[in-house]
Design an enzyme around this catalytic site. Structure first.
Site, short mmCIF file in Angstrom:
data_model
loop_
_atom_site.label_atom_id
_atom_site.label_comp_id
_atom_site.label_asym_id
_atom_site.label_seq_id
_atom_site.Cartn_x
_atom_site.Cartn_y
_atom_site.Cartn_z
N SER A 170 0.86 -1.20 0.00
CA SER A 170 0.00 0.00 0.00
C SER A 170 0.88 1.24 0.00
O SER A 170 1.99 1.22 0.56
CB SER A 170 -0.86 0.02 1.26
OG SER A 170 -1.48 1.28 1.42
N TYR A 215 -1.70 -0.79 10.36
CA TYR A 215 -1.85 -1.11 8.92
C TYR A 215 -0.62 -0.63 8.15
O TYR A 215 -0.02 -1.40 7.38
CB TYR A 215 -3.11 -0.42 8.39
CG TYR A 215 -3.33 -0.59 6.90
CD1 TYR A 215 -3.93 -1.74 6.39
CD2 TYR A 215 -2.96 0.41 6.00
CE1 TYR A 215 -4.15 -1.89 5.02
CE2 TYR A 215 -3.17 0.26 4.64
CZ TYR A 215 -3.76 -0.89 4.15
OH TYR A 215 -3.97 -1.04 2.80
N1 LIG Z 1 -8.59 -0.09 -1.81
C1 LIG Z 1 -7.50 0.62 -1.67
O1 LIG Z 1 -7.50 1.83 -1.91
C2 LIG Z 1 -6.21 -0.02 -1.23
C3 LIG Z 1 -5.08 0.78 -1.14
C4 LIG Z 1 -3.88 0.21 -0.77
C5 LIG Z 1 -3.80 -1.13 -0.49
N2 LIG Z 1 -4.92 -1.90 -0.58
C6 LIG Z 1 -4.77 -3.32 -0.26
O2 LIG Z 1 -5.38 -4.10 -1.27
C7 LIG Z 1 -5.86 -5.32 -0.72
C8 LIG Z 1 -7.31 -5.51 -1.09
O3 LIG Z 1 -8.01 -4.40 -0.59
P1 LIG Z 1 -9.51 -4.06 -0.99
O4 LIG Z 1 -9.61 -2.59 -1.01
O5 LIG Z 1 -9.96 -4.85 -2.15
O6 LIG Z 1 -10.21 -4.57 0.38
P2 LIG Z 1 -11.66 -5.12 0.70
O7 LIG Z 1 -12.64 -4.70 -0.35
O8 LIG Z 1 -11.92 -4.77 2.10
O9 LIG Z 1 -11.42 -6.72 0.58
C9 LIG Z 1 -10.58 -7.37 1.49
C10 LIG Z 1 -10.59 -8.86 1.21
O10 LIG Z 1 -9.78 -9.52 2.20
C11 LIG Z 1 -10.51 -10.59 2.78
N3 LIG Z 1 -10.16 -10.75 4.18
C12 LIG Z 1 -10.21 -9.80 5.16
N4 LIG Z 1 -9.84 -10.33 6.35
C13 LIG Z 1 -9.55 -11.64 6.11
C14 LIG Z 1 -9.13 -12.71 6.95
N5 LIG Z 1 -8.97 -12.56 8.27
N6 LIG Z 1 -8.93 -13.92 6.38
C15 LIG Z 1 -9.13 -14.11 5.06
N7 LIG Z 1 -9.52 -13.13 4.23
C16 LIG Z 1 -9.74 -11.92 4.74
C17 LIG Z 1 -11.98 -10.18 2.62
O11 LIG Z 1 -12.84 -11.30 2.51
P3 LIG Z 1 -13.73 -11.81 3.75
O12 LIG Z 1 -14.38 -10.62 4.36
O13 LIG Z 1 -14.63 -12.83 3.18
O14 LIG Z 1 -12.75 -12.45 4.64
C18 LIG Z 1 -11.97 -9.46 1.26
O15 LIG Z 1 -12.13 -10.39 0.23
C19 LIG Z 1 -5.61 -5.22 0.80
O16 LIG Z 1 -4.42 -5.89 1.12
C20 LIG Z 1 -5.45 -3.73 1.03
O17 LIG Z 1 -4.65 -3.45 2.15
C21 LIG Z 1 -6.12 -1.38 -0.93
#
Ligand SMILES: NC(=O)c1ccc[n+]([C@@H]2O[C@H](COP(=O)([O-])OP(=O)(O)OC[C@H]3O[C@@H](n4cnc5c(N)ncnc54)[C@H](OP(=O)(O)O)[C@@H]3O)[C@@H](O)[C@H]2O)c1
Length: 244
Positions: A141, A155
């Site tokens: 990130s 985080y």
């Molecule tokens: N969106 C952004 O702007 C952004 C920016 C920088 C980095 N990121 C990174 O990108 C990645 C994806 O983010 P996103 O924005 O798509 O997030 P999101 O929409 O919140 O999705 C997160 C995913 O992780 C799974 N998850 C969460 N806790 C878990 C656990 N304990 N065990 C297994 N699975 C788990 C969730 O599924 P369940 O709820 O079914 O477990 C969900 O599928 C993350 O690593 C995040 O830090 C995102």
């Protein structure tokens, strides 16, 4: 040609969902892993049969899940592991959790999901990745390299450590034929975002908009493809120029 296989964590929504779709559209078999059951909103072929329900916060209990994953690899080969699952806990009314506001349990949960599970999944599947000359992509990130107005201290620290872990894996696994890279998203339009992020992107991102999950997914696909055959140990910024 045998079908290539991907293990993707956190595929139920957001960046993970878009990534599963891109790989499935390109003919890959997509094994998914998340806390919840398979999401009916993920319409790729064989989705429910290829889902493994596992809570990555319980790293002590990962081994049975690893056995289940290995059982689902018919030739003992895994072409890609994408460590995408991540959590970014918030305080009351979506407030940022700084050092003073973060309990030990928060640190532990964030590090289990965002960092430790990544190392343990790779360790548990390295033979299968090496057999396929596969690759690993870790989702870091922009918050791992600078103080961010919404992402909390645990985080941000976990993502900084994940970049270091990517470097370690790249050096240790490349001699086995496995490449490891990271992609670092900026502000991508998913459920993880705090309210106000769109306005923040409009001010702070040179491209003046949020990114789309598919724009991250395409970069992940590139890193797992032949087009990236000499790319190892890098972090690709997918953020509209926010890092400059
Ligand atoms: N969106 C952004 O702007 C952004 C920016 C920088 C980095 N990121 C990174 O990108 C990645 C994806 O983010 P996103 O924005 O798509 O997030 P999101 O929409 O919140 O999705 C997160 C995913 O992780 C799974 N998850 C969460 N806790 C878990 C656990 N304990 N065990 C297994 N699975 C788990 C969730 O599924 P369940 O709820 O079914 O477990 C969900 O599928 C993350 O690593 C995040 O830090 C995102």
């Amino acid at each position: 040609m045998t079908q290539r296989i991907l293990l993707l964590t956190g595929a139920s929504r957001g960046i993970g969902h878009a990534t599963g779709k891109v790989f499935a559209d390109n003919g890959w078999r997509v094994l998914t892993l998340s806390r919840q059951g398979f999401s009916p909103r993920c319409p790729w072929l064989g989705g429910p049969e290829n889902h493994i329900q596992l809570d990555l916060a319980n790293v002590e209990h990962l081994e049975p899940g690893l056995e289940e994953i290995r059982r689902r690899l018919p030739e003992g080969k895994l072409d890609a592991l994408i460590n995408n699952a991540g959590i970014s806990p918030k305080g009351p009314e979506n407030s940022r959790l700084g050092v003073l506001g973060s309990a030990y349990q928060t640190w532990l949960q964030v590090f289990n999901v965002n960092l430790f599970s990544t190392a343990l999944l790779a360790k548990g599947l390295i033979d299968q990745l090496a057999a396929a000359k596969g690759s690993i992509v870790n989702v870091t990130s922009i918050a791992g390299t600078r103080v961010h107005p919404y992402a909390g201290a645990a985080y941000a620290s976990s993502k900084a450590a994940l970049l270091t872990l990517t470097r370690e894996m790249a050096a240790e696994f490349a001699p086995l034929g496995v490449r490891t890279n990271a992609i670092s998203p900026g502000e991508i339009d998913t459920a993880i975002l705090s309210p106000g992020t769109a306005a923040f992107a409009d001010r702070e991102v040179p491209m003046r908009r949020l990114g789309k999950p598919v724009e991250v997914a395409n970069a992940i696909y590139f890193l797992c493809s032949e087009a990236a055959s000499y790319v190892n140990g890098t972090e690709l910024h997918i953020n509209g120029g926010q890092h400059v």
